[in-house]
Write a protein that holds these residues in place. Sequence first.
Motif, short mmCIF file in Angstrom:
data_model
loop_
_atom_site.label_atom_id
_atom_site.label_comp_id
_atom_site.label_asym_id
_atom_site.label_seq_id
_atom_site.Cartn_x
_atom_site.Cartn_y
_atom_site.Cartn_z
N SER A 171 -0.11 -146.64 -2.61
CA SER A 171 -0.11 -146.31 -1.22
C SER A 171 1.35 -147.14 -0.71
N ILE A 172 2.28 -146.23 -0.88
CA ILE A 172 3.89 -146.22 -0.23
C ILE A 172 4.22 -146.38 0.67
N VAL A 173 4.79 -146.88 1.38
CA VAL A 173 4.63 -146.78 2.95
C VAL A 173 6.08 -147.67 3.96
N LEU A 174 7.37 -146.76 3.33
CA LEU A 174 8.15 -148.03 3.63
C LEU A 174 9.24 -147.22 4.24
N PRO A 175 9.75 -148.38 5.13
CA PRO A 175 11.13 -148.51 5.98
C PRO A 175 12.21 -147.53 5.39
N MET A 176 12.78 -146.63 5.85
CA MET A 176 14.72 -146.44 5.15
C MET A 176 15.23 -146.93 4.42
N ASN A 177 16.14 -146.66 3.03
CA ASN A 177 15.48 -147.57 2.40
C ASN A 177 17.11 -148.48 2.65
N VAL B 18 -5.36 -131.77 -10.07
CA VAL B 18 -4.82 -131.78 -8.58
C VAL B 18 -5.32 -131.43 -7.95
N LEU B 19 -5.94 -131.97 -6.32
CA LEU B 19 -6.98 -130.82 -5.66
C LEU B 19 -6.54 -131.22 -4.36
N SER B 20 -5.55 -131.64 -3.61
CA SER B 20 -4.63 -131.34 -2.70
C SER B 20 -3.69 -132.14 -2.78
N ALA B 21 -2.46 -131.40 -2.27
CA ALA B 21 -1.07 -131.93 -1.66
C ALA B 21 -0.47 -131.28 -1.21
N ARG B 22 0.22 -132.42 0.11
CA ARG B 22 0.21 -132.15 1.32
C ARG B 22 2.30 -132.75 1.10
N GLN B 23 3.04 -132.26 1.91
CA GLN B 23 4.12 -132.61 2.26
C GLN B 23 3.75 -134.13 3.76
N GLY C 101 7.16 -137.05 2.39
CA GLY C 101 6.11 -137.92 2.17
C GLY C 101 5.31 -137.02 1.52
N TYR C 102 4.17 -137.37 0.59
CA TYR C 102 3.18 -136.79 0.17
C TYR C 102 2.18 -137.69 0.12
N MET C 103 0.92 -136.42 0.56
CA MET C 103 -0.26 -137.12 0.07
C MET C 103 -1.14 -136.12 -0.81
N VAL C 104 -1.44 -136.37 -2.00
CA VAL C 104 -1.69 -135.93 -3.33
C VAL C 104 -3.15 -136.46 -3.63
N VAL D 235 -0.30 -141.93 -2.21
CA VAL D 235 0.56 -141.73 -1.13
C VAL D 235 2.17 -142.23 -0.67
N GLY D 236 2.71 -141.47 -0.04
CA GLY D 236 4.22 -141.88 0.36
C GLY D 236 5.06 -141.40 0.82
#
Lengths: 265, 352
Positions: free
Chosen positions: B156-162, B222-227, B232-235, B247-248
């Motif tokens: 899980s990578i949930v970050l503010p902007m760089n 991969v059974l699920s992949a969404r933007q 970001g992504y959820m896979v 998750v990112g």
Amino acid sequence: MNTALTIGSQEPGLLTRFGRTLASLPVSYTAAAPDSVPQVMLISGEGEWARRGADAIERGCAAVIIVDPGMTSAEQIVELADLAERNGSIVECVERYAGDSTLLQHRRDLTQHLVAVSAIILTQIGDFQNPASAALDMVRTLRALGQTVAIDKLWTTAHSVGIRGTSGTTLIEGLATAGTVAVGQRIQALGFGRTLSMTLHGDGSARPSDIRIANMKGERKWPGVYQSADRAAWRRIVASMAVSTSPDVSGLRLFADDVTKIGRL
Amino acid sequence: MSAGRPLGVGFLGAGPVVQTIHLPTLARMPDLLVPVSVMDVNADLSEAVAGRVGASHTTSLETILADPSVDVVAVCSPQQFHAAQVVAAMRAGKRAILCEKPFATSADEASQIAKASADTGVPVIVGTMHVFDPAWIAVRRAWGDFPAKVRSVRSSIVLPMNDRFEDWSTEVVGRPAMDFEMPGEMTPELIRQMFDGLILGLAVHDLPLIRTFLPDYAELEVLSARQLAPFGYMVGGRAGDCAIQLVGTMHGHGEPYWELEAVAEDEVLSIRFTPSFVHAGSAVATIINRDSGARQFGPYDHNGYESEWRALHTAALGDRRDIPDPSALIADLAFVLDVAAKATASAIGDLP
């Protein structure tokens, strides 16, 4: 004058929980005599719990408490709701995650914040009866958070179950893994302007769950509630029986909906 | 070469990664490595960045490769140039190469790098800083048979902007504009571009670590992949008996959450990483066992950036014990490309 409700347990396996909660509500409840029909009956949520709940009501119980309700027949749940409505009986569910006292305390605020998120991710570690019950645990927590979830995929491995769906425009993803360490459910709700993080212990204790929100002001922890899900359910029964209005079985009907959703997959 | 002379480093690229990550890291080890040359196609940028550290500057790859003061090359250019530049640096006789992730964008490019490394004997490492994080290294040494028992793994990578973290690392010049507009209508080609960017740009940080827990990684489904909007992504998926959740995403507030978790029946590993760019010590790894309780590794006073440069220095001097085998780098890349390709296919399959 003793106005305490009499309470009994259908299954011996519930006695430890029963004793612990009874000790915390000595004014409101008293244990029913062995040969009597209690006013309130505890029923294990395994197997055909809805049918056993209906049996208890038909034997004269005014209320039933379903402990950790799992997957069962949705039709039987609806029949239980119909029966409770006809008889004016109360049905309360003790759900280890969805019934978490801290979550319920802040449910209204959480639901409002969740309007502004784009994704909710659940992860769960713990024992589960079967993959469908683990999926149900996750869906029920989402329901408690005000989400009407449509699940479109469910997949399994030998020890895990994953779900995928949506709640309106919010994306939902869940993963439950069978394990005995770090047991609990974690929810992370992601929005551009806020991140909500919830750690629900689900261990039947009064240890408060951890709920936090991060936004531009920083991260803030919400006050915890030091009350087990069991005790909270028993107290709801007391409150419901103190009023003369018809019992609200809408929650039970929603439970049936959730069971149906999972059952379809 | 004298054992006492620090090795000269030449940079290909002068963007925020060089400015915020590598130059501050090298400033902490002047006895080992010093920046001697900076190349960028933007002449003003290469001059400005080189000027900070007293290095020469150029817009020419050939110039930097021909420079005898450059012992080590750091490839920090856009990813489509990585493989060719790594191979060119090896063929030019440099002593070691650090390539930012991903070090190639196809299996064919990876094979070219492997061949060049075998032909020339030049060691290469990929700048996957979490692989070199002291907390990760410490917990790996201590975990026994844990990876074989893992039932699920989650990143899980949930970050503010760089830019928030870049600005805490250094004073950045020439920062590229960031634009995260979600397209109105998704097409297969747009989906492919998005997942390539998301997986090779963000998930790539932890995929080599995740592969450690997946003996059957080649069987990934991969059974699920969404933007996730705006970026970001959820896979979700599985490889053999192990479930995977990736998750990112990036957000607009200030709190970073970067976690890796692996779950076994009787043991759980949880790692909390610091955000990218900052120099604030290592991750913290905690492994909890049902019988023996919790053990914590870290925080250590240095991070994976420093470890990777120290490992590269040692490898340049002939000791490769601290760097991954090229075959592991190729397997890591194959896994990253597989995740991107299968996530793309899954998302395309969801199109109406």
